[in-house]
Enzyme design. Structure first.
Site, PDB file in Angstrom:
ATOM      1  N   ARG A 130      -4.184   5.141  -8.344  1.00  0.00           N
ATOM      2  CA  ARG A 130      -3.814   6.470  -8.825  1.00  0.00           C
ATOM      3  C   ARG A 130      -3.920   6.571 -10.347  1.00  0.00           C
ATOM      4  O   ARG A 130      -4.280   7.617 -10.892  1.00  0.00           O
ATOM      5  CB  ARG A 130      -2.397   6.822  -8.360  1.00  0.00           C
ATOM      6  N   LEU A 147       0.855  -1.187   0.000  1.00  0.00           N
ATOM      7  CA  LEU A 147       0.000   0.000   0.000  1.00  0.00           C
ATOM      8  C   LEU A 147       0.890   1.236   0.000  1.00  0.00           C
ATOM      9  O   LEU A 147       1.930   1.261   0.659  1.00  0.00           O
ATOM     10  CB  LEU A 147      -0.894   0.030   1.247  1.00  0.00           C
ATOM     11  N   ASP A 148       0.489   2.274  -0.733  1.00  0.00           N
ATOM     12  CA  ASP A 148       1.220   3.541  -0.697  1.00  0.00           C
ATOM     13  C   ASP A 148       1.269   4.062   0.742  1.00  0.00           C
ATOM     14  O   ASP A 148       0.353   3.791   1.536  1.00  0.00           O
ATOM     15  CB  ASP A 148       0.537   4.583  -1.576  1.00  0.00           C
ATOM     16  N   PRO A 149       2.310   4.815   1.094  1.00  0.00           N
ATOM     17  CA  PRO A 149       2.415   5.338   2.468  1.00  0.00           C
ATOM     18  C   PRO A 149       1.171   6.081   2.950  1.00  0.00           C
ATOM     19  O   PRO A 149       0.775   5.942   4.110  1.00  0.00           O
ATOM     20  CB  PRO A 149       3.630   6.268   2.384  1.00  0.00           C
TER      21      PRO A 149
END
Length: 301
Positions: free
Chosen positions: A181, A46-48
């Site tokens: 995104r 997962l992205d930060p």
């Protein structure tokens, strides 16, 4: 010199509701320390800034991660319409803006093009490798690159809310390798208004649901105590997509030694990938052939 403690033999899954602001690797390291586990990994980065389901594998559970590659994943997220950014999320530099705002009907009409077997170009800020270097490292250095489109299976993309004209909330269910995104970026382009992700939350991965997850703060509060064991989920949950075959004690002993072992009749065809269990505990994953499982991966449980 005293020998360094390498941790304990602990196996199972810890379903963490990842907080924003931490990398997936940082969460795994924290969980590993809390359990004092020898080995740890996770099923899907997962992205930060993203939150939600991060399945953390401990011990022998790390051997099952490879068998989750075909599992679907679900995300809810909010798109900010009218603005594109360098990172395709709210953290990046604004690139372009638009006063155009699509109607609900226009948004609904655009979604089917993103469902099924599609081609998706990863964001410039992603972990994709370009000539041996991560795309995000090139992007941070000011470089730009043309990333190749990748195959992606999308089960569904649907509107779950429209707070106002500038925002739309969506649910996205996809296979391995999907970038939310990129969906926000491409949807904005199709709608002629630009777009980026404002927030993102993963709600489930395969058999793991966010309703069963615990906050990282809860894990840290119980660090190095026996109460942590109550948070462990069975190793075999990650094998839900494979047929399960039961074995006898004798068959299990052969499998654990890396040899083909006899299995009881089950719903499986010759050559199928399956997993063998003894009293519900995973013994091995392998190919079924003529009443035996030929092991490819053996569990020390």
């Amino acid at each position: 010199m005293a020998r360094r403690n390498k941790g304990r033999d602990i196996s199972g899954w810890v379903l963490v509701d990842k907080p924003a602001g931490l990398t997936s690797t940082a969460v795994v390291n924290k969980v590993r320390w809390c359990f004092d586990a020898k080995k740890a990994g996770h099923a899907g980065t997962l992205d930060p800034d993203a939150t939600g389901m991060l399945p953390v594998a401990l011990g022998e559970a790390t051997k099952t991660i490879a068998y989750m590659s075909d599992d679907l994943k679900a995300y809810t997220f909010r798109v900010r319409l009218g603005v594109s950014t360098k990172t395709d999320d709210a953290e990046g530099e604004v690139l372009e803006t638009s006063d155009t705002r699509p109607t609900d009907t226009e948004i609904e009409a655009a979604l089917p093009a993103f469902v099924g077997d599609i081609q998706q170009v990863p964001p410039q800020f992603s972990a994709v490798k370009v000539d041996g270097e991560r795309a995000y490292d090139i992007a941070r250095g000011g470089g730009e690159m043309e990333l190749a489109a990748r195959d992606l299976y999308v089960e569904s993309l649907s509107v779950i809310g429209r707070p106002d004209a500038d925002h739309v909330d969506l649910e996205f269910v996809c296979g391995s390798g999907g970038y939310v995104r990129s969906i926000a970026r491409d949807l904005g382009q199709v709608l002629g208004c630009f777009g980026h992700v404002l927030w993102l939350r993963r709600t489930w991965v395969g058999a793991f649901d966010i309703e069963d997850a615990v906050g990282l703060d809860r894990v840290e509060a119980l660090a190095r105590t026996d109460a942590l064991y109550a948070l462990l989920q069975p190793v075999g949950l990650a094998l839900h997509a494979l047929p399960e075959l039961r074995v006898t004690d004798a068959g299990a002993a052969r499998l654990r030694n890396g040899n083909p072992g006899g299995v009881l009749p089950g719903n499986v065809e010759y050559g199928d990938l399956a997993w063998a269990s003894l009293n519900g505990t995973p013994v091995a994953v392998g190919r079924y052939r003529s009443g035996e499982l030929h092991p490819e991966r053996v569990f020390n449980l």
